[in-house]
Structure formats: C-alpha cells, structure tokens
Design an enzyme around this catalytic site. Structure first.
Site, PDB file in Angstrom:
ATOM      1  N   ASP A  15      60.371  50.701  36.847  1.00 19.48           N
ATOM      2  CA  ASP A  15      60.480  50.747  35.389  1.00 19.48           C
ATOM      3  C   ASP A  15      61.515  51.819  35.027  1.00 19.48           C
ATOM      4  OD1 ASP A  15      60.015  50.697  32.692  1.00 19.48           O
ATOM      5  OD2 ASP A  15      58.171  51.872  32.789  1.00 19.48           O
ATOM      6  N   ASP A 111      63.770  46.063  31.414  1.00 19.07           N
ATOM      7  CA  ASP A 111      63.790  47.309  32.183  1.00 19.07           C
ATOM      8  C   ASP A 111      62.682  47.410  33.224  1.00 19.07           C
ATOM      9  OD1 ASP A 111      61.634  47.689  30.477  1.00 19.07           O
ATOM     10  OD2 ASP A 111      62.001  49.824  30.256  1.00 19.07           O
ATOM     11  N   GLU A 112      62.054  46.298  33.559  1.00 22.01           N
ATOM     12  CA  GLU A 112      60.929  46.346  34.497  1.00 22.01           C
ATOM     13  C   GLU A 112      60.998  45.184  35.467  1.00 22.01           C
ATOM     14  OE1 GLU A 112      56.717  46.446  33.284  1.00 22.01           O
ATOM     15  OE2 GLU A 112      57.502  47.425  31.506  1.00 22.01           O
TER      16      GLU A 112
HETATM   17 MG   LIG Z   1      60.758  51.502  30.676  1.00 18.73          MG
END
Ligand SMILES: [Mg+2]
Length: 432
Positions: A15, A111-112
């Site tokens: 993340d 973002d993960e």
């Molecule tokens: Mg994040």
C-alpha cells in the site's frame, strides 16, 4: 491455509503511503517533507482534501476536510490538484517492479496491490526479509514510501498492512497464531470490511473490539449483522480466501457502435442515439471499475467513410452524462457533410481504475451522481437492461441498444459488447 492445499500461503498487500501526496512530492521535490494536501481545486477553500502528507496530518489536516479548515489548522499547507496520469504511471512502474519478484500481482485500487510470493526465489530469505527488500527497492528506484503486510490470507494481509504503517520498518508479518495478540485489542471499526453502520450496530450490543467479535456466539453475531458475521469470524481464524488473481491487462478502450436500420439525417436525430451509446459505454466502464479521459466519436457516412473526433477530458469519466457531454462537443466538430450517416460509435480510452473517494466524503463532487449510476446498474442487472432508460432515447434507434430480445442483455453477458465491437463496415443495415 490455502484453500484446498492445506499449506500456508504467503500473501502480501503493498500500500503506498499517502499516494497522491507522495506522487506530488516526487514530481516536485521542493514539496518533499512539507505539509502538503491534494485537492481538486486548490484555489477554492470549499474544495475537499483528497489526501494529506504525513507532515500535514501531524498538523491536523485530515482527508475529507474542506480546504479552508485545513488551511486554518496549517497555514503554510501546500496544496496541489490531483494528477491522475501521474498516479497511473506510478502504479505501472510499481507493478513492473514487483513483477521482477513475483508474476502474481493483483491491483485492488490505484495504490494497493496483493502479491503472492509462493514459489518465488526471493522467498528463501523468509517472507519478512523478502518484503523488506521489495519495499527498499520501491523506495530506492521510485522514491515511493510503501507499507507491506504479510500473512496467509487476503484479509489478514490487509490487516497486516495497517499494522505495517505503524511499524518503523514498514513491513509487518501477521502470523495467524498472533491474531489474538495483534488484532483482538483493536476497536471494531479497525476491522477491514466493517463500515460505520455495522460498527454502530455491534457497539450497541457491547461488541466494541475485534476480540469481542471473535468471541461472540456465532448465532448471536449472525442475528445482529447477518451472514457477514460468520465470515468475519472465519477471517479472524485465518480461513478466508488467499487466491491472488494474476492481473489481466486492462482493456485499452471500451466502445459501442451501432449501424442504423435507416440513415440518420441530422445532428438532432443522432443525439438520442449518442446518449444510448454513451450510456452503454458508461455502464461497462463501471462494471469494469474503470474510467477514462480520452473520449472519441466515430460517424460513418452513407459512402462508408468513417470520420473520427477525439478529445481529452479534464477528469476521467465513467458516468453517462459526463461521457455524453463530451460526445456532444465532439459532434459539433463534424461537418454537415457526414449526414445522412449510417453508423455511430462512442469510445472511451486512456483507462485507469475508478478513483474511490474517501468513505466519509458524502458530498464529494460527483459522488452522489456515481451512487445514482450504480443504483441504476443494479436495477438493470436485476430487471433487465431496458428496465431503466434515459427518456430521450425512447423511440430513437438508440433504444434498440437496450433491447434484450434483439441483442441479449449486454449487462449480464457482454453479448452486445462483443457484437457492437465487431467491425460492421459494409454490413447491410439490420432489418427492422
Ligand atoms: Mg495508500
């Protein structure tokens, strides 16, 4: 344990910390280490903070806060607008980097990503050291700060990634046997998958921590929050899913076109058809979790010559009305000589995953419209695509796009998608 194999898997969740702010600081190094916020319109104090750097968070700036309030808390806050193209490029670069270590990478948001290290050479170092190396490589080569959670299932890896954020190493390995020690003391809201409403219901029955939920009699939990209750307890026992699905390359574009039974004589006549086409493209984008910035319109004249116009929207689009607005501005750029026309097509490209606004951001611009569109998708999924139509498509050739008897329901099967993506050049008009 991995389903079916009886062998523990090594599932990781990476993340990016404060993705938007981190990317902004990489693009503009003078912003690094400064209190920084990302907001759609930095000049408008009512604009909402989408992300704040950790330095800004330390000064009281929070996600979903109006910019005016954030500036009161932190007067020297730097504010930049979002740059989705930069985020997409960053995601691509990070994906390519992780793929050096494992082929199994599955993005779940901008973002993960989950990745699976089973059978990868780097795992001989042990899972923690492997992830510390991956994290170090991402930091060194891309300048991106990331946290990595490791465990045996997706859920536990996700929870581990939260714990990793509080660990100076940025990597946390959560063994299922350590769940009571690490997760049970946390408040119920910290459980990934429990939203504010469910948390409230549990709290009303004195279930305040994850441990209290784990210990609750299963039938009581199910009567409170339904079957999710038993799923949650199984997740805490490490019995949740662990499969990481290999990334399929996202579609480069999503498009629909229609050959008319009778040529369309004017812009006026084409409009309702373009609305129907925009609607079809929009609902497929949402089902794929994608939005795109390049919108194009193709019109084929009666001599079978195709004419294209394309534009780049300011924001990625996935809603019917947004796509249609762009399409109408493209329509205005066609010469009158394309009429009468025999085919029109709408396409959206430059695709990237839809940005999820923060959960608390009920008044985020576009969020209400997006929620409405998703409700519409659900109704159509249940009752058929023609159960809800845009009024102005009624009676136009565009209405045909929703006709399940003619096309099958594209909503359920994608049949129309396949059909209307086929090259239709030279085909005789479909008989009415
Ligand atoms: Mg994040």
């Amino acid at each position: 344990m991995a389903e079916g194999t009886g062998r523990a898997k090594t599932i990781c969740l990476v993340d990016v910390n404060a993705m938007f702010a981190s990317c902004a600081a990489i693009a503009e190094p003078s912003l690094a280490g400064q209190p920084l916020a990302v907001a759609i319109d930095p000049s408008d104090r009512r604009s909402i903070v989408l992300t704040a750097s950790y330095e800004a968070r330390a000064r009281g700036v929070r996600t979903a806060m109006p910019l005016g309030q954030a500036l009161l808390a932190c007067p020297d806050l730097a504010v930049v607008p979002p740059d989705h193209e930069l985020y997409r490029r960053t995601q691509e670069a990070m994906g390519a980097l992780i793929e050096r270590f494992t082929p199994l990478v599955e993005w779940v948001s901008i973002d993960e990503a989950f990745f699976d290290l089973d059978g990868c050479p780097i795992l001989v170092k042990g899972a923690w050291a492997a992830c510390a190396e991956i994290r170090g490589t991402i930091g060194r080569e891309l300048g991106l700060p990331v946290s990595i959670g490791i465990s045996t299932t997706r859920f536990l890896a996700k929870m581990a990634s939260h714990l990793a954020k509080k660990d100076p190493s940025g990597v946390f390995w959560l063994h299922p046997k350590d769940v009571p020690q690490e997760l049970h003391p946390l408040p119920i809201e910290a459980f990934h998958g429990i939203g504010p409403k469910t948390a409230e219901r549990l709290q009303a029955f004195s279930i305040l921590t994850i441990g209290q939920m784990a210990a609750a009699p299963p039938h009581q939990l199910v009567s409170l929050i339904g079957q999710a209750g038993s799923t949650f307890q199984a997740e805490l026992r490490g019995e949740g899913p662990s499969a990481v699905r290999q990334a399929t390359r996202p579609a480069k574009s999503i498009s629909h076109e229609l050959t008319f039974a009778q040529d369309i004589a004017s812009q006026e006549g084409l409009r309702p058809i373009l609305l129907a086409l925009s609607d079809q493209v929009a609902s497929r984008l949402r089902r794929s979790g994608l939005a795109g910035r390049q919108v194009s319109l193709t019109v084929r004249d009666r001599f079978f010559s195709s004419h294209d116009r394309q534009l780049t929207a300011k924001q990625p689009v996935c809603l019917t009305e947004d796509i249609f607005r762009q399409v109408l501005s493209l329509l205005a750029r066609f010469p009158e000589s394309v009429f009468p026309c025999r085919l029109a097509g709408v396409s959206v490209s430059g695709l990237a995953p839809i940005e999820e606004p923060p959960a608390t951001l009920f008044d985020a611009p576009g969020q209400a419209r997006r929620a409405l569109a998703e409700t519409l998708d659900q109704i159509r999924g249940r009752f058929g695509e023609d159960s809800m139509l845009w009024a102005s498509t009624l009676g136009s050739a565009g209405q045909e796009l929703y006709d399940a008897t003619r096309h099958g329901s594209s909503f359920r099967t994608g049949a129309l998608a396949a059909r209307s993506d086929q090259r239709q050049k030279g085909r005789p008009p479909r008989p009415k």
